[in-house]
Design a protein around this motif. Structure first.
Motif, mmCIF file in Angstrom:
data_model
loop_
_atom_site.group_PDB
_atom_site.id
_atom_site.type_symbol
_atom_site.label_atom_id
_atom_site.label_comp_id
_atom_site.label_asym_id
_atom_site.label_seq_id
_atom_site.Cartn_x
_atom_site.Cartn_y
_atom_site.Cartn_z
ATOM 1 N N MET A 1 1.043 -1.170 -0.086
ATOM 2 C CA MET A 1 0.063 -0.100 -0.016
ATOM 3 C C MET A 1 0.664 1.207 -0.041
ATOM 4 O O MET A 1 1.832 1.173 0.730
ATOM 5 C CB MET A 1 -0.904 0.131 1.297
ATOM 6 C CG MET A 1 -1.801 -0.976 1.103
ATOM 7 S SD MET A 1 -2.789 -0.767 2.920
ATOM 8 C CE MET A 1 -4.137 -1.978 2.306
ATOM 9 N N THR A 2 0.294 2.272 -0.859
ATOM 10 C CA THR A 2 1.217 3.213 -1.093
ATOM 11 C C THR A 2 0.206 4.673 -1.177
ATOM 12 O O THR A 2 -0.940 4.357 -1.346
ATOM 13 C CB THR A 2 2.150 3.271 -1.955
ATOM 14 O OG1 THR A 2 2.908 4.413 -2.040
ATOM 15 C CG2 THR A 2 1.653 2.909 -3.365
ATOM 16 N N ASN B 1 -13.496 1.660 7.606
ATOM 17 C CA ASN B 1 -13.039 0.192 7.302
ATOM 18 C C ASN B 1 -12.966 0.135 5.704
ATOM 19 O O ASN B 1 -13.861 -0.118 4.824
ATOM 20 C CB ASN B 1 -14.159 -0.898 7.600
ATOM 21 C CG ASN B 1 -13.903 -2.168 7.484
ATOM 22 O OD1 ASN B 1 -12.703 -2.436 6.843
ATOM 23 N ND2 ASN B 1 -14.735 -2.992 7.834
ATOM 24 N N TYR B 2 -11.653 0.493 5.535
ATOM 25 C CA TYR B 2 -11.368 0.506 3.891
ATOM 26 C C TYR B 2 -11.434 -0.875 3.321
ATOM 27 O O TYR B 2 -11.905 -0.585 2.129
ATOM 28 C CB TYR B 2 -9.955 1.305 3.756
ATOM 29 C CG TYR B 2 -8.700 0.604 4.119
ATOM 30 C CD1 TYR B 2 -7.821 0.073 3.364
ATOM 31 C CD2 TYR B 2 -8.339 0.874 5.597
ATOM 32 C CE1 TYR B 2 -6.796 -0.831 3.841
ATOM 33 C CE2 TYR B 2 -7.177 0.327 5.917
ATOM 34 C CZ TYR B 2 -6.638 -0.409 5.079
ATOM 35 O OH TYR B 2 -5.468 -0.916 5.414
ATOM 36 N N ALA C 1 -4.138 2.065 -2.129
ATOM 37 C CA ALA C 1 -3.787 2.961 -1.094
ATOM 38 C C ALA C 1 -3.762 2.660 0.077
ATOM 39 O O ALA C 1 -3.970 1.699 0.522
ATOM 40 C CB ALA C 1 -4.877 3.924 -1.342
ATOM 41 N N ASP C 2 -2.706 3.474 0.824
ATOM 42 C CA ASP C 2 -2.821 3.267 2.009
ATOM 43 C C ASP C 2 -3.723 3.957 2.852
ATOM 44 O O ASP C 2 -4.609 4.538 2.294
ATOM 45 C CB ASP C 2 -1.295 3.936 2.631
ATOM 46 C CG ASP C 2 -1.143 5.444 2.511
ATOM 47 O OD1 ASP C 2 -2.093 6.123 2.030
ATOM 48 O OD2 ASP C 2 -0.116 5.878 2.390
ATOM 49 N N ALA C 3 -3.894 3.497 4.191
ATOM 50 C CA ALA C 3 -5.072 3.990 5.055
ATOM 51 C C ALA C 3 -4.998 5.516 4.970
ATOM 52 O O ALA C 3 -6.186 6.114 5.026
ATOM 53 C CB ALA C 3 -4.830 3.295 6.456
ATOM 54 N N ALA D 1 -9.687 10.490 0.826
ATOM 55 C CA ALA D 1 -10.579 10.112 0.083
ATOM 56 C C ALA D 1 -11.992 10.318 0.436
ATOM 57 O O ALA D 1 -13.027 10.896 -0.191
ATOM 58 C CB ALA D 1 -10.440 8.937 -0.977
ATOM 59 N N LEU D 2 -12.038 9.677 1.611
ATOM 60 C CA LEU D 2 -13.199 9.779 2.447
ATOM 61 C C LEU D 2 -13.861 11.019 2.964
ATOM 62 O O LEU D 2 -14.916 11.364 2.732
ATOM 63 C CB LEU D 2 -13.253 8.674 3.562
ATOM 64 C CG LEU D 2 -14.168 8.554 4.604
ATOM 65 C CD1 LEU D 2 -15.437 7.860 3.861
ATOM 66 C CD2 LEU D 2 -13.893 7.721 5.540
#
Length: 70
Positions: free
Chosen positions: A1-2, A28-29, A51-53, A59-60
């Protein structure tokens, strides 16, 4: 993830997932990825996988902010 780019389409698809009530917890992605797949949102599913968290959280926040504007 990045860290990956957050496209307008990802934000739109994430807003659809939120609007559909498909998540028990919006943070909760991984749940967002499964919901995206269920709704046919391939771009969002790919985004969540890559994507990372922190990027997902950004984005959220964009999806929720635009949600209130429309």
């Amino acid at each position: 993830m990045t860290r990956v780019d957050i496209t307008d389409e990802v934000v739109r698809q994430l807003r659809d997932v939120l609007d559909a009530g498909a998540l028990d917890d919006e943070h909760n992605y991984m749940g967002a990825r499964f919901a995206a797949l269920d709704l046919g949102h391939e771009e969002l599913a790919t985004f969540v996988r890559e994507a990372d968290a922190a990027t997902y959280y950004e984005a959220l926040q964009r999806a929720k902010r635009r949600e209130g504007v429309e």
